[in-house]
Design an enzyme around this catalytic site. Sequence first.
Site, short mmCIF file in Angstrom:
data_model
loop_
_atom_site.label_atom_id
_atom_site.label_comp_id
_atom_site.label_asym_id
_atom_site.label_seq_id
_atom_site.Cartn_x
_atom_site.Cartn_y
_atom_site.Cartn_z
N SER A 135 0.87 -1.17 0.00
CA SER A 135 0.00 0.00 0.00
C SER A 135 0.91 1.22 0.00
O SER A 135 1.64 1.46 0.96
CB SER A 135 -0.88 -0.02 1.25
OG SER A 135 -1.61 1.17 1.36
N LYS A 161 -1.05 -0.98 -4.36
CA LYS A 161 -2.25 -0.20 -4.02
C LYS A 161 -1.82 1.25 -3.83
O LYS A 161 -0.85 1.52 -3.14
CB LYS A 161 -2.85 -0.78 -2.75
CG LYS A 161 -3.77 0.14 -1.94
CD LYS A 161 -4.47 -0.66 -0.85
CE LYS A 161 -4.71 0.17 0.39
NZ LYS A 161 -5.30 -0.65 1.49
N LYS A 163 -2.76 5.08 -2.60
CA LYS A 163 -3.65 5.96 -1.87
C LYS A 163 -3.99 7.12 -2.80
O LYS A 163 -3.10 7.69 -3.47
CB LYS A 163 -2.95 6.48 -0.61
CG LYS A 163 -2.68 5.40 0.42
CD LYS A 163 -3.98 4.87 1.00
CE LYS A 163 -3.74 3.99 2.20
NZ LYS A 163 -5.01 3.42 2.72
N ASP A 188 -7.14 3.34 -3.19
CA ASP A 188 -7.85 3.41 -1.90
C ASP A 188 -8.13 4.88 -1.58
O ASP A 188 -7.20 5.67 -1.38
CB ASP A 188 -6.98 2.78 -0.80
CG ASP A 188 -7.71 2.66 0.54
OD1 ASP A 188 -8.86 3.15 0.65
OD2 ASP A 188 -7.12 2.09 1.47
N GLU A 213 -10.98 0.80 -3.43
CA GLU A 213 -11.30 0.59 -2.01
C GLU A 213 -11.90 1.84 -1.39
O GLU A 213 -11.35 2.93 -1.52
CB GLU A 213 -9.98 0.21 -1.31
CG GLU A 213 -10.09 -0.23 0.12
CD GLU A 213 -8.70 -0.62 0.69
OE1 GLU A 213 -7.77 -0.89 -0.12
OE2 GLU A 213 -8.56 -0.63 1.91
N ASP A 238 -13.80 -1.19 3.08
CA ASP A 238 -12.86 -1.30 4.20
C ASP A 238 -13.55 -0.68 5.41
O ASP A 238 -14.24 -1.37 6.17
CB ASP A 238 -11.54 -0.60 3.82
CG ASP A 238 -10.53 -0.52 4.96
OD1 ASP A 238 -10.85 -0.89 6.09
OD2 ASP A 238 -9.39 -0.04 4.73
N LYS A 262 -9.99 -6.58 7.98
CA LYS A 262 -8.95 -6.17 8.94
C LYS A 262 -9.44 -6.62 10.30
O LYS A 262 -10.45 -6.11 10.80
CB LYS A 262 -8.80 -4.64 8.97
CG LYS A 262 -8.08 -4.06 7.79
CD LYS A 262 -7.87 -2.57 7.99
CE LYS A 262 -7.32 -1.96 6.71
NZ LYS A 262 -7.26 -0.50 6.81
N GLY A 290 -4.38 -4.15 6.18
CA GLY A 290 -3.28 -3.97 7.12
C GLY A 290 -3.45 -2.69 7.90
O GLY A 290 -4.16 -1.77 7.48
#
Length: 371
Positions: A135, A161, A163, A188, A213, A238, A262, A290
């Site tokens: 990530s 991934k 952000k 995400d 996400e 998420d 998670k 995570g």
Amino acid sequence: MRLETITLHHIKMPLRSPFQTSRWTELDRECLIVEARADGLTGWGECVAGAIPNYSYESTKTAWHILEDFLIPLVLESDLADVPAYHALIEPISGHPMARAGLELALWDLFAQRAGQSLRDHWGGTADRVKVGVSVGIQSSPERLLEVVDGYLADGYRRIKLKIKPGRDVSEIGIIRRHHPDLLLQGDGNSVYRIGDAEHLKALDDFGLLLLEQPLGMDDIVDHARLQPQLKTALCLDESIHTVDHARWAIELKACRIINIKPGRVGGYWIGKQIHDLCRANGLPVWMGGMLETGVGRAANLALAALPGFTLPGDTSASARYYHQDIITQPFTLNTEDSTLSVPTGPGLGVTIDRDALKAVTIGSRTFTRS
Ligand code: OSB
Ligand code: MG
């Protein structure tokens, strides 16, 4: 099982590089490490609530309060038959899933050790290795992002991934996709977009993402259900999924096609497994999210991700992606040939705490004893 002592270790570990999401930036990782003793065994857990209530309302201090004043006293008064009995015991306490999960993991470690099993076997996991990616936080520019991503690809990671946030989405995903046409790539939003951004988010459909996400609100399921049919890209929830019911509602409303599990967010590994089972029965792939865990939470996350429904690569990267020095003696390393981490096979968590390393990052601790 009658627990004799429970120790909370409040730790603060410097991250190798700042981690920036759409809504906050983390420079250090704070969390609580839970150490529980019973019958000559020591069990370890990790409460992933951080210093600031950004990802969720919990923080290390609220978790300490809930553990010290409610959860630990209940456990130290009881004789627990198993982990479901712990959940029944703490049922009158509402909310605070990360606090519940931290103590739960120490109990899982004890019960699995007593049974002579690894957590993976205890939970019915089958995989020896779990596919993982990285990530990657928001960087100073798209060009810098490309350098960072290329570094992780050189390390052997095969899924990235990114952000994203408004103004730092199409440009960032675009530059990575142009340079890496076949890379498994996902974004995400960490709850920063609103349903009015649907037209804007449609632009991301051009990049062949594995998933997008949590673009919308932290508690939202309804607007994600409005957004999903407007996109080709699969949505993955998420922040919105805290309970098995939330997962069921999201599936029934078709708010997403994938769920990120998670354990801290959902109140532990027992509920995480139930969400896995529900998604599997409904044909939804899941993957392990995570919270920048230490080796303690990382070991448990790998054990759960060995269940068969975890078919997408997780965020459980190697220790060195986060920390110069982990608090376990054998840090997790990437199997570069297949971008996986190996699932521990020893009893319980299957990792050994590096007491000196733990001490070096501890900023407060307290031991609670059965009276
Ligand atoms: O939204 O998945 C998230 C880290 C902290 C809080 C929220 C998130 C994340 C990550 C990093 O994306 C996951 C990891 O590498 O541990
Ligand atoms: Mg997320």
